[in-house]
Enzyme design. Structure first.
Site, short mmCIF file in Angstrom:
data_model
loop_
_atom_site.label_atom_id
_atom_site.label_comp_id
_atom_site.label_asym_id
_atom_site.label_seq_id
_atom_site.Cartn_x
_atom_site.Cartn_y
_atom_site.Cartn_z
N SER A 34 41.19 6.21 20.16
CA SER A 34 40.12 6.08 19.89
C SER A 34 38.61 7.02 21.66
O SER A 34 39.42 7.84 21.07
CB SER A 34 39.56 4.70 20.57
OG SER A 34 38.01 4.52 20.38
N ASP A 37 32.19 9.00 19.50
CA ASP A 37 33.65 8.65 20.19
C ASP A 37 34.97 9.36 19.21
O ASP A 37 34.73 10.11 18.24
CB ASP A 37 34.41 7.43 21.02
CG ASP A 37 34.52 6.42 19.62
OD1 ASP A 37 34.16 7.01 18.38
OD2 ASP A 37 35.67 5.72 19.73
N ASP A 80 37.83 8.85 18.10
CA ASP A 80 37.82 8.70 16.69
C ASP A 80 36.68 8.12 15.85
O ASP A 80 37.23 7.95 13.74
CB ASP A 80 39.26 7.14 16.68
CG ASP A 80 38.35 6.11 17.36
OD1 ASP A 80 37.60 6.21 17.55
OD2 ASP A 80 38.96 4.84 16.27
N ASP A 131 34.77 5.29 15.47
CA ASP A 131 33.82 4.36 15.15
C ASP A 131 33.19 3.75 16.45
O ASP A 131 32.47 2.56 15.82
CB ASP A 131 35.77 3.67 15.65
CG ASP A 131 35.49 3.07 16.09
OD1 ASP A 131 35.55 4.02 17.60
OD2 ASP A 131 36.85 2.38 16.51
#
EC number: 5.4.2.10
Length: 445
Positions: A102, A241, A243, A245
């Protein structure tokens, strides 16, 4: 959630090269997951990753483990976490796996799982995988080994899905948008989505090299985005960010717009369009200004524990469709099954276009309360939160705020810290009150 050795609230995560993020462990994890999922009738798994250099290594390890358990893997290449959740649903795969840490630096990585419906695996399935990890690895017969394949145009499929959440009668023509993809998984997604909907796009953070993910860019550091929005005289900026999400935005004046403000805009627009079902879910860290603004609109508001997993759980329990963390996780269950930065951004852009208002003006109905966070390290055996004096001073501060502010004391989950958060209408008062509690915590610890 029971005590676990490897799975946290967001899968398995750690520093690459240290257990559990090693090639041998991830191979065993793939095998263990394969054995458990096979018992549920699984045969096909979708695997995606962000842009970390370690993703290639871990992807190969997962593939080997799954194949040894008799499961086939289909690879998406670098894709946002919510894209893997979406593709898992549309391909009717039994599970999806994302290789990502993440918003963390490149030297961290992680493995998280999605079930067939695009939501995170149930606790009992994760616990079964942990139990399987304790057993010796065995390989199925050669004729039963899993196969590997790549999904053709995974990016194009997800781009079309995202565009489908934007009203067909509207376009982004005339809007100049700066997008910061954090050198992460949205680098080949978000700019295309926005351009195809008509926007003029200036893309930054779209040159991943395997090691620059989240490095002074993206949703966790919007300084570059703020500067570029001002320099380009852009209408709005979007930051994701690593990833994809999380979403943080920047208005045309360079002001940061966080997850609380994004939730307010989406809730208000849902109310205006008659599409809001129930209320909105935030967290214990959501700004009180959000709660006050939603109350003025007659929109119910509830606070979950910090973590998008807990936001989703409360949304499902209440039957509500929208929720967010101030860090930028925005969950819109009428659109998708998990936090999705690109789709959240499109809903805010819908409000901008439909109302002919700037992002700055859309935020104007919500006044952020000054919020002060003081971290107090404690080393003693005594729990400062159980100290009578700390409890008394906390009660005194709450009385002083008289319903126009909040106090929250909580332990860090990773360090010996007590986090003291105070918010209220006047910054000087809030600082003084936070320090008063922090001093008591220090004395008790």
């Amino acid at each position: 959630m029971s005590n676990r050795k490897y799975f946290g609230t967001d899968g398995v995560r750690g520093k690459v090269g240290d257990t559990p993020i090693t090639p041998d462990f991830v191979l065993k994890l793939g095998w263990a997951a394969g054995k458990v999922l096979a018992r549920h009738g699984s045969r096909k798994i979708i695997i995606g990753k962000d842009t970390r250099i370690s993703g290639y290594m871990l992807e190969s390890a997962l593939e080997a483990g799954l194949a040894a358990a008799g499961l086939s893997a289909s690879f998406t290449g670098p894709m946002p976490t919510p894209a893997v959740a979406y593709l898992t649903r549309t391909f009717r795969a039994e599970a999806g796996i994302v290789i990502s840490a993440s918003h963390n630096p490149y030297y961290d990585n992680g493995i998280k799982f999605f079930s067939i419906d695009g939501t995170k695996l149930p606790d009992e399935v994760e616990e079964a995988i942990e139990a399987e990890l304790e057993k010796p690895l065995t390989c199925v017969e050669s004729a039963e080994l899993g196969k590997a394949s790549r999904i053709v145009d995974a990016a194009g499929r997800y781009i079309e899905f995202c565009k489908g959440t934007f009203p067909s009668e509207l376009s982004l023509n005339g809007l100049k948008i700066v997008v910061d993809c954090a050198n992460g998984a949205t680098y080949h997604i978000a700019p295309s989505v926005l351009r195809e909907l008509g926007a003029k796009v200036i893309a930054i953070g779209c040159e991943p090299d395997g090691m620059n993910i989240n490095e002074e860019c993206g949703a966790t550091d919007v300084r570059q985005l703020q500067a570029r929005v001002l320099a380009e005289k852009a209408d709005v900026g979007l930051a994701f960010d690593g990833d994809g999400d999380r979403l943080i935005m920047v208005d045309h004046l360079g002001n940061k717009v966080d997850g609380d403000q994004i939730l307010y805009i989406i809730a208000r627009e849902g109310l205006r369009q008659g599409q809001l079902r129930g209320g909105a879910v935030g967290t214990l860290m959501s700004n009180m200004g959000l709660e006050v603004a939603l109350k003025q609109l007659g929109i119910p508001f509830a606070r979950a524990k910090v973590g998008d997993r807990y936001v989703l759980e409360m949304m499902q329990a209440k039957g509500w469709r929208i929720g967010a963390e101030n860090s930028g996780h925005v969950i819109l269950l009428d659109k998708t099954t998990t936090g999705d930065g690109v789709i959240a951004g499109l809903q805010v852009l819908t409000a901008i276009v439909r109302n002919h208002m700037s992002l700055h003006d859309l935020c104007s109905g919500m006044k952020l309360f000054p919020q002060i966070l003081v971290n107090v390290r404690f080393t003693g055996e005594n729990d400062p939160l159980e100290d009578k004096k700390v409890q008394q001073i906390t009660q005194d501060v709450e009385k002083e705020l008289a319903g126009r502010g909040r106090v929250l004391l909580r332990k860090s989950g990773t360090e010996p810290l007590i986090r003291v958060m105070v918010e209220g209408e006047h910054e000087e008062t809030v600082i003084a009150l936070a320090n008063r509690i922090a001093d008591a915590v220090k004395a008790a610890g």
